[in-house]
Design a protein around this motif. Structure first.
Motif, PDB file in Angstrom:
ATOM      1  N   SER A  52       0.826  -1.208   0.000  1.00  0.00           N
ATOM      2  CA  SER A  52       0.000   0.000   0.000  1.00  0.00           C
ATOM      3  C   SER A  52       0.863   1.262   0.000  1.00  0.00           C
ATOM      4  CB  SER A  52      -0.935   0.001   1.214  1.00  0.00           C
ATOM      5  OG  SER A  52      -1.872  -1.054   1.124  1.00  0.00           O
ATOM      6  N   LEU A  55       2.295   1.720  -3.519  1.00  0.00           N
ATOM      7  CA  LEU A  55       1.246   2.173  -4.436  1.00  0.00           C
ATOM      8  C   LEU A  55       0.948   3.655  -4.216  1.00  0.00           C
ATOM      9  CD1 LEU A  55      -1.222  -0.865  -4.268  1.00  0.00           C
ATOM     10  CD2 LEU A  55       0.164  -0.184  -6.237  1.00  0.00           C
ATOM     11  N   ASP A  56       0.943   4.054  -2.949  1.00  0.00           N
ATOM     12  CA  ASP A  56       0.693   5.464  -2.629  1.00  0.00           C
ATOM     13  C   ASP A  56       1.805   6.356  -3.188  1.00  0.00           C
ATOM     14  OD1 ASP A  56      -0.899   7.472  -1.258  1.00  0.00           O
ATOM     15  OD2 ASP A  56       0.761   7.630   0.158  1.00  0.00           O
ATOM     16  N   GLY A  59       1.321   6.851  -6.736  1.00  0.00           N
ATOM     17  CA  GLY A  59       0.061   7.479  -7.107  1.00  0.00           C
ATOM     18  C   GLY A  59      -0.973   6.516  -7.645  1.00  0.00           C
ATOM     19  N   LEU A  60      -0.877   5.232  -7.246  1.00  0.00           N
ATOM     20  CA  LEU A  60      -1.829   4.216  -7.706  1.00  0.00           C
ATOM     21  C   LEU A  60      -2.860   3.934  -6.608  1.00  0.00           C
ATOM     22  CD1 LEU A  60       0.677   1.740  -9.398  1.00  0.00           C
ATOM     23  CD2 LEU A  60      -0.792   3.427 -10.517  1.00  0.00           C
ATOM     24  N   GLU A  61      -4.047   3.587  -7.011  1.00  0.00           N
ATOM     25  CA  GLU A  61      -5.149   3.381  -6.076  1.00  0.00           C
ATOM     26  C   GLU A  61      -4.982   2.100  -5.265  1.00  0.00           C
ATOM     27  OE1 GLU A  61     -10.057   3.177  -6.252  1.00  0.00           O
ATOM     28  OE2 GLU A  61      -8.864   2.348  -7.900  1.00  0.00           O
ATOM     29  N   THR A  62      -5.351   2.167  -3.986  1.00  0.00           N
ATOM     30  CA  THR A  62      -5.433   0.981  -3.141  1.00  0.00           C
ATOM     31  C   THR A  62      -6.908   0.764  -2.807  1.00  0.00           C
ATOM     32  OG1 THR A  62      -3.249   1.251  -2.136  1.00  0.00           O
ATOM     33  CG2 THR A  62      -4.861  -0.011  -0.896  1.00  0.00           C
ATOM     34  N   ARG A  63      -7.428  -0.405  -3.169  1.00  0.00           N
ATOM     35  CA  ARG A  63      -8.846  -0.688  -2.905  1.00  0.00           C
ATOM     36  C   ARG A  63      -9.000  -2.160  -2.521  1.00  0.00           C
ATOM     37  NH1 ARG A  63     -13.439  -1.774  -6.246  1.00  0.00           N
ATOM     38  NH2 ARG A  63     -12.141  -1.679  -8.127  1.00  0.00           N
ATOM     39  N   ARG A  69      -7.216  -7.439  -1.856  1.00  0.00           N
ATOM     40  CA  ARG A  69      -6.763  -6.276  -2.614  1.00  0.00           C
ATOM     41  C   ARG A  69      -7.161  -6.406  -4.083  1.00  0.00           C
ATOM     42  NH1 ARG A  69      -2.801  -2.676  -1.587  1.00  0.00           N
ATOM     43  NH2 ARG A  69      -1.982  -3.948   0.128  1.00  0.00           N
ATOM     44  N   THR A  71      -6.511  -6.055  -7.674  1.00  0.00           N
ATOM     45  CA  THR A  71      -5.176  -6.085  -8.283  1.00  0.00           C
ATOM     46  C   THR A  71      -5.257  -5.937  -9.795  1.00  0.00           C
ATOM     47  OG1 THR A  71      -4.464  -7.566  -6.492  1.00  0.00           O
ATOM     48  CG2 THR A  71      -3.020  -7.391  -8.397  1.00  0.00           C
ATOM     49  N   THR A  72      -4.925  -4.748 -10.280  1.00  0.00           N
ATOM     50  CA  THR A  72      -4.828  -4.512 -11.724  1.00  0.00           C
ATOM     51  C   THR A  72      -3.471  -5.022 -12.208  1.00  0.00           C
ATOM     52  OG1 THR A  72      -3.808  -2.341 -11.440  1.00  0.00           O
ATOM     53  CG2 THR A  72      -6.232  -2.425 -11.461  1.00  0.00           C
ATOM     54  N   THR A  75      -0.914  -2.827 -10.679  1.00  0.00           N
ATOM     55  CA  THR A  75      -0.756  -3.143  -9.257  1.00  0.00           C
ATOM     56  C   THR A  75       0.038  -4.435  -9.083  1.00  0.00           C
ATOM     57  OG1 THR A  75      -2.883  -2.089  -8.770  1.00  0.00           O
ATOM     58  CG2 THR A  75      -1.998  -3.557  -7.096  1.00  0.00           C
TER      59      THR A  75
END
Length: 280
Positions: A52, A55-56, A59-63, A69, A71-72, A75
């Motif tokens: 996380s 990713l932060d 600048g990538l989203e954490t969801r 998680r 995961t794209t 990601t």
């Protein structure tokens, strides 16, 4: 149910202990102590907070959905990099400060873990969570070879699909699948809570013992964070593991006591035929 010499113990390392330097070193020393006690420890590690954080930074989203998680493809690159390039390396280094014990690997190596895309269900509806995998096959040959040569395998929960796709696997479920495949005597999961709460969030009373069937009944109503852990415990004991323990990893030496069967802390899940089981 005491830990017997020569038996395999699978430990899932996660939570606060992974980001607290002192607890991290204590955990590593405890794993080596288990090895000296004649057990054969295998460590499966998580890395949620580190993933996380990275990713932060990027600048990538954490969801998360249903405790897992989302995961794209983008990601997944970060997950793989953080788990195998940083988290695993740190843990191997701490263990090997005590001698030439730990060997790092991932579920991809030697096709140790094969996964398929895992669906998630939220309020009865399927939700696409991307490249999240569920382990459908384990080839434990490489792990067994390392154990037989006196090593401590440290496994990152990344798995390969039959189609060559790489999947992010929840570490709790990866540890459970590996414990079953290795005929482990016990599975120990370290987390950031005291165990499975009887009536969360209204009470912090911990359920100390429960059978697989009792856990199966509770599973649908569990909070999303505990769901993969308790699902992993259920799969483990139904797959032949003699006992699965969820312990507070913030307590020093929790893994040592749990793996040796010397703790009354946390929550212990046992097979339905175990005479030692009771709901509380």
């Amino acid at each position: 149910m005491e830990g017997s010499r020569g038996s395999t113990v699978v430990v899932k390392f996660g939570g606060h202990a992974m980001v607290d330097a002192k607890l991290h070193r204590t955990f590593a020393a405890d794993v080596v102590e288990l090895w000296h006690a004649g057990l054969r420890p295998v460590v499966v590690h998580g890395g949620g907070p580190q993933i996380s954080a990275m990713l932060d930074r990027l600048g990538l989203e954490t969801r998360f959905e249903a405790g897992l998680r989302v995961t794209t493809a983008e990601t997944m690159e970060v997950v793989r990099m953080v788990l195998t390039g940083r988290v695993q390396r740190e843990l191997v280094g701490h263990i090997n400060a005590h001698g030439p014990y730990a060997v790092g690997m991932t579920g991809e190596d030697a096709h140790t873990m094969t996964a398929v895309r895992r669906p998630a269900w939220v309020d009865g509806r399927p939700v696409d969570i991307g490249l999240v995998g569920d382990v459908v096959d384990v080839n434990p040959g490489m792990v067994r070879t390392l154990l037989e040569r006196g090593h401590i395998p440290v496994v990152s929960p990344v798995a390969r699909g039959a189609d060559g796709q790489i999947y992010n696997v929840n570490a709790d479920l990866a540890a459970s699948a590996l414990a079953v495949a290795l005929d482990a005597e016990r599975l120990v999961m370290l987390t950031d809570v005291a165990g499975l709460y009887a009536n969360w969030p209204h009470s912090t009373e911990v359920i100390r013992h429960l059978t697989a069937d009792a856990l199966d009944e509770l599973l649908p109503g569990l909070a999303s964070g505990m769901l993969p852990k308790m699902e992993g415990c259920l799969r483990a004991v139904r797959g032949g593991v003699r006992g699965a323990h969820v312990l507070d990893g913030r307590v020093p030496h929790a893994v040592l006591r749990g793996a040796l069967g010397e703790t009354g802390d946390g929550t212990t899940v046992v097979p339905d035929h175990s005479a030692a089981a009771s709901h509380r």
